[in-house]
Structure formats: C-alpha cells, structure tokens
Design an enzyme around this catalytic site. Structure first.
Site, PDB file in Angstrom:
ATOM      1  CG  ASP A   1     -25.937 -26.573  44.159  1.00  7.43           C
ATOM      2  OD1 ASP A   1     -25.571 -27.514  44.876  1.00  7.43           O
ATOM      3  OD2 ASP A   1     -25.751 -25.389  44.477  1.00  7.43           O
TER       4      ASP A   1
ATOM      5  CE  LYS B   1     -22.436 -27.666  43.561  1.00 12.20           C
ATOM      6  NZ  LYS B   1     -21.760 -26.349  43.447  1.00 12.20           N
TER       7      LYS B   1
ATOM      8  CD  GLU C   1     -29.975 -26.686  34.598  1.00  9.76           C
ATOM      9  OE1 GLU C   1     -28.875 -26.142  34.388  1.00  9.76           O
ATOM     10  OE2 GLU C   1     -30.833 -26.191  35.343  1.00  9.76           O
ATOM     11  CG  ASP C   2     -25.282 -24.935  33.995  1.00  5.90           C
ATOM     12  OD1 ASP C   2     -26.361 -25.376  34.434  1.00  5.90           O
ATOM     13  OD2 ASP C   2     -24.914 -23.765  34.178  1.00  5.90           O
TER      14      ASP C   2
ATOM     15  CE  LYS D   1     -25.440 -14.077  30.269  1.00  2.00           C
ATOM     16  NZ  LYS D   1     -24.418 -13.038  30.559  1.00  2.00           N
ATOM     17  N   GLY D   2     -25.340 -20.957  31.429  1.00  4.67           N
ATOM     18  CA  GLY D   2     -24.390 -22.011  31.812  1.00  4.67           C
ATOM     19  C   GLY D   2     -24.248 -23.180  30.861  1.00  4.67           C
TER      20      GLY D   2
ATOM     21  NE  ARG E   1     -21.762 -16.850  31.858  1.00  5.80           N
ATOM     22  CZ  ARG E   1     -22.624 -17.360  32.721  1.00  5.80           C
ATOM     23  NH1 ARG E   1     -22.746 -18.667  32.850  1.00  5.80           N
ATOM     24  NH2 ARG E   1     -23.374 -16.582  33.474  1.00  5.80           N
TER      25      ARG E   1
ATOM     26  CG  PHE F   1     -18.648 -21.765  43.113  1.00  6.54           C
ATOM     27  CD1 PHE F   1     -20.038 -21.691  43.149  1.00  6.54           C
ATOM     28  CD2 PHE F   1     -17.961 -20.971  42.208  1.00  6.54           C
ATOM     29  CE1 PHE F   1     -20.735 -20.835  42.292  1.00  6.54           C
ATOM     30  CE2 PHE F   1     -18.645 -20.114  41.343  1.00  6.54           C
ATOM     31  CZ  PHE F   1     -20.031 -20.046  41.394  1.00  6.54           C
TER      32      PHE F   1
HETATM   33  P1  5GP Z   1     -29.875 -25.274  41.688  1.00  9.70           P
HETATM   34  O1  5GP Z   1     -31.217 -24.618  41.484  1.00  9.70           O
HETATM   35  O2  5GP Z   1     -29.855 -26.720  41.280  1.00  9.70           O
HETATM   36  O3  5GP Z   1     -29.400 -25.104  43.108  1.00  9.70           O
HETATM   37  O4  5GP Z   1     -28.808 -24.462  40.862  1.00  9.70           O
HETATM   38  C1  5GP Z   1     -28.660 -24.569  39.518  1.00  9.70           C
HETATM   39  C2  5GP Z   1     -27.935 -23.375  38.960  1.00  9.70           C
HETATM   40  O5  5GP Z   1     -27.064 -22.767  39.923  1.00  9.70           O
HETATM   41  C3  5GP Z   1     -27.037 -23.844  37.840  1.00  9.70           C
HETATM   42  O6  5GP Z   1     -27.720 -23.852  36.610  1.00  9.70           O
HETATM   43  C4  5GP Z   1     -25.911 -22.824  37.917  1.00  9.70           C
HETATM   44  O7  5GP Z   1     -26.271 -21.674  37.189  1.00  9.70           O
HETATM   45  C5  5GP Z   1     -25.819 -22.475  39.388  1.00  9.70           C
HETATM   46  N1  5GP Z   1     -24.789 -23.295  40.060  1.00  9.70           N
HETATM   47  C6  5GP Z   1     -24.942 -24.305  40.935  1.00  9.70           C
HETATM   48  N2  5GP Z   1     -23.773 -24.807  41.334  1.00  9.70           N
HETATM   49  C7  5GP Z   1     -22.810 -24.089  40.695  1.00  9.70           C
HETATM   50  C8  5GP Z   1     -21.374 -24.130  40.668  1.00  9.70           C
HETATM   51  O8  5GP Z   1     -20.689 -24.935  41.311  1.00  9.70           O
HETATM   52  N3  5GP Z   1     -20.754 -23.206  39.883  1.00  9.70           N
HETATM   53  C9  5GP Z   1     -21.436 -22.289  39.130  1.00  9.70           C
HETATM   54  N4  5GP Z   1     -20.731 -21.457  38.395  1.00  9.70           N
HETATM   55  N5  5GP Z   1     -22.798 -22.230  39.109  1.00  9.70           N
HETATM   56  C10 5GP Z   1     -23.469 -23.123  39.888  1.00  9.70           C
END
Ligand code: 5GP
Length: 177
Positions: A103, A131, A99-100, A42-43, A165, A152
C-alpha cells in the site's frame, strides 16, 4: 459462508491462474538454484502456500516474518517493528519476499532493508496485490499479481479486524451508505 458487505474484486479462478503465471516466471528466473521464500504474516499465508505449490524448482525453503506497523489510522504509520524474525540463514541465498499487499510501501521498505543487511545473493519481491494510490516510498516489486488502484480489501489472507482471512477470493469492503 458469511461474507463482509463487499464487492468481489479478484476471483479464486483468477488468483490461481495468476499464481501459476508467477510461479512459472520465478522458475524461469532461478531454474534449480536455491530460493528462500519469505512470507509476511499473517496476510501472505495463503498466497505463499499456493505459490510454492506451483514452483517446480526442487531447491526451495520457506520462512515467515511478522511485521507490525503502529498507528491509529488504517494506513501504515511508518513505525514498523519486526515481531517475528527470520529463522533461516539467508546470506548468499536467493531470497523472495512474498507480500499480500503493498500500500504505502513503508512495511515492505523496512523489510527489504532489513533482509538486504543479511547479504542475500539476490533479493526480490513478489506481491499478490500492488495498491498504488497511497504509495509513499519507492519499493521494487519484481513479481506482481494484480494492480488495484484503491479500496480496503479483505479475503485470501487479508483481514478486517482479524476476520475474512479464510475467504478464497478478494473482496473490497463496501461502506453502508
Ligand atoms: P503498507 O506499509 O504498504 O502501507 O501496508 C502494508 C500492509 O498493510 C499489508 O501487508 C497489509 O497488512 C496492510 N494493508 C494495506 N492495504 C490493505 C487492504 O486493503 N486490506 C487489508 N486487509 N490490509 C491492508
């Protein structure tokens, strides 16, 4: 409006300014060629919605996918599953994954490889926030809104246990001392 224990990281004004810049770049890269924007639920719902409003290209389609990562920690486990698949055909089309936040990169890598298999003409990635501190895999991010080292984040689509959100700015959740 109730806010989390938080520190403002990105203001609404800065988000809007950056979105206009990104939309301009995308328009310059594709002109009037058809482009499918694929938002990750949903992000990315708010980011995708604001981004496409500023795209001048008349040949735009919008779709969504939902990806879930399973694990016990707050970090992506790498066990990623597609909960809602694409609905539009993308073969031979220009596709931009929206993508939102990236990470570890594991979610995006999974999605990138899944869409690549569908033979789009081009495949690009646009992320509001990159990030970098916990990046585990190399993933191409072609259009980046903001670089953030760590923390976070919530707001502007990003949640903490499904809350926050709807906020129009991005905050870092600050733990109580
Ligand atoms: P990744 O697979 O790159 O580690 O994570 C991606 C997903 O993790 C993002 O689409 C998001 O849903 C969640 N995510 C990663 N970092 C954050 C953050 O700082 N805050 C929030 N709310 N979600 C995050």
């Amino acid at each position: 409006m109730e806010k989390p224990q938080q520190k403002l990281v990105i203001s609404e004004k800065d988000i809007l300014h950056k979105i206009k810049e990104l939309a301009n770049k995308i328009d310059n890269d594709f002109n009037e060629e058809p482009v499918v924007f694929i938002g990750t639920l949903k992000g990315a719902f708010m980011f995708l919605s604001d981004l496409v409003k500023h795209i001048k290209n008349p040949n735009v389609e919008v779709d969504f996918v939902r990806v879930k990562s399973y694990g016990l920690s707050d970090k992506s486990s790498g066990n990623v599953e597609l909960v809602k698949d694409l609905e539009l055909p993308v073969e031979g089309k220009n596709v931009i994954i929206v993508e939102d936040i990236v990470d570890t990169g594991l979610t995006l890598k999974f999605l990138y490889e899944r869409i690549k298999e569908l033979n789009p003409k081009t495949l690009k990635v646009c992320a509001l926030i990159n990030k970098k501190e916990r990046r585990e895999v190399d993933v191409p991010v072609d259009y980046i809104g903001f670089e953030v080292e760590k923390g976070f984040l919530v707001g502007y689509g990003l949640d903490f246990a499904e809350r926050y959100r709807h906020l129009s700015e991005v905050y870092e959740v600050v733990k109580d001392e």
